[in-house]
Design an enzyme around this catalytic site. Sequence first.
Site, PDB file in Angstrom:
ATOM      1  N   THR A  78     101.187  -1.613-123.222  1.00  0.00           N
ATOM      2  CA  THR A  78     101.033  -0.302-123.854  1.00  0.00           C
ATOM      3  C   THR A  78     101.683  -0.244-125.223  1.00  0.00           C
ATOM      4  OG1 THR A  78     100.917   0.800-121.709  1.00  0.00           O
ATOM      5  CG2 THR A  78     101.528   2.165-123.579  1.00  0.00           C
ATOM      6  N   TYR A 130      93.723   4.967-123.422  1.00  0.00           N
ATOM      7  CA  TYR A 130      93.951   3.997-124.494  1.00  0.00           C
ATOM      8  C   TYR A 130      93.638   2.603-123.983  1.00  0.00           C
ATOM      9  CZ  TYR A 130      98.284   3.035-121.964  1.00  0.00           C
ATOM     10  OH  TYR A 130      99.189   2.697-120.998  1.00  0.00           O
ATOM     11  N   SER A 159      99.715  -5.429-118.524  1.00  0.00           N
ATOM     12  CA  SER A 159     100.695  -6.100-117.665  1.00  0.00           C
ATOM     13  C   SER A 159     100.236  -6.213-116.219  1.00  0.00           C
ATOM     14  CB  SER A 159     102.061  -5.421-117.736  1.00  0.00           C
ATOM     15  OG  SER A 159     102.035  -4.134-117.189  1.00  0.00           O
ATOM     16  N   THR A 195     104.718  -2.113-119.135  1.00  0.00           N
ATOM     17  CA  THR A 195     105.776  -1.653-118.237  1.00  0.00           C
ATOM     18  C   THR A 195     105.455  -1.864-116.757  1.00  0.00           C
ATOM     19  OG1 THR A 195     104.870   0.598-118.268  1.00  0.00           O
ATOM     20  CG2 THR A 195     106.606   0.076-119.874  1.00  0.00           C
ATOM     21  N   ASP A 196     104.185  -2.019-116.401  1.00  0.00           N
ATOM     22  CA  ASP A 196     103.830  -2.052-114.977  1.00  0.00           C
ATOM     23  C   ASP A 196     104.464  -3.214-114.226  1.00  0.00           C
ATOM     24  OD1 ASP A 196     102.349   0.199-115.364  1.00  0.00           O
ATOM     25  OD2 ASP A 196     100.380  -0.741-115.129  1.00  0.00           O
ATOM     26  N   LYS A 227     110.483   0.261-112.111  1.00  0.00           N
ATOM     27  CA  LYS A 227     109.750   1.393-112.667  1.00  0.00           C
ATOM     28  C   LYS A 227     109.632   2.473-111.601  1.00  0.00           C
ATOM     29  CE  LYS A 227     105.574   2.554-115.281  1.00  0.00           C
ATOM     30  NZ  LYS A 227     104.324   2.060-115.900  1.00  0.00           N
ATOM     31  N   GLU A 243     118.099  -3.813 -86.384  1.00  0.00           N
ATOM     32  CA  GLU A 243     117.179  -3.354 -85.339  1.00  0.00           C
ATOM     33  C   GLU A 243     116.281  -4.479 -84.827  1.00  0.00           C
ATOM     34  OE1 GLU A 243     115.307   0.583 -85.881  1.00  0.00           O
ATOM     35  OE2 GLU A 243     116.415   0.705 -87.771  1.00  0.00           O
TER      36      GLU A 243
END
Length: 348
Positions: free
Chosen positions: A32, A45, A78, A111-112, A184, A305
């Site tokens: 981005t 975009y 990304s 950023t992903d 994120k 557990e």
Amino acid sequence: MSCRGGPDAWARCSVRDEKIMTRVHILGTGGTIAGQGATDTSSSYRPGSVMIQQVIDSVPGLDQLAEVTGEQFAQVSSQDMNELLWQGLANRIDELFEAEAADGIVITHGTDTAEETGYFLHLTVKSSRPVVLTGSMRPATSLSADGPLNLYNAVSVAADLEARNRGVMLAINDDLHSARDVTKSSTTDVQTFISPGAGLLGTARLGRIRYYRRPVRRHTLNSIFTAGNEGRLPRVDVLYAHAGMSPDLVRASVSLGTRGIVVAGVGNGNVPGPVVHALREAVEAGVRVVRSARVGNGDVERGVELDDDALGFVVSDQLNPQKSRVLLQLCLAHHLDSSAVQNAFYQY
């Protein structure tokens, strides 16, 4: 000039000395931060549309921070980042440092999946010099684009001698995160990155840097892992747990040739009983199984557990599912046995 201490004894602040210019090389991968929209208020975009030199040229004052050079390493969204690009990035960074071509590296990234790329580099880059990822939540053409200031701050960190020996970092929205801890947390919020539990490494704002801590887990020069030659890492699948989860996905993953399974478990990494049985079958078939958690914070503990020793499972400790996958891929690539894999999750 530099300042240390001040009102907070644990904080350090450094500002670039104009007489000492370090060399920062920027590797562009798209995302981005290099995105382009139809208008400055458009919500749609195309990521990775602007070349890295244009991105660099859009940020005033970088030449006052360091001698900056740029390289278009890749140009992808990304979500299309993959293991081949991870390995290529790690090897390129090592090559630049070994050739004494840079004192610090900045990577512009979507950023992903920045946290996954960052963690892979945190485990495989063989240098104490700073490697800093940055990106943006708004494209370069957006009203109030966040990319230029993020890049400015990232370069300031990469140029700072105090940034050495801190592993790979993410500098974004005035915050400085360890690549191991960051994740994120929002689809669109500019303040999307958080470091649950561990907290920030520091802050970086307009070239003024404060460090709060250093990473305590092993990384970079203290890591046993290497990126290796550019080839596919062992397949590891992430399976998301939920109420009524079917064991069929586990068996499908095994039948398709996975070498490892990370379960994004409920609560403390738990799954329904039939899935436990299917995962045990997977272990017996030679597949490494790691229990992580979908909740986003906290430790996944052994034997709470489920009897992990009897079942042959590994627990992720503090790593989320996506980072557990990265570490497990490297463990498998380095032929670690189950006990060594568990130790790796405690050490890294």
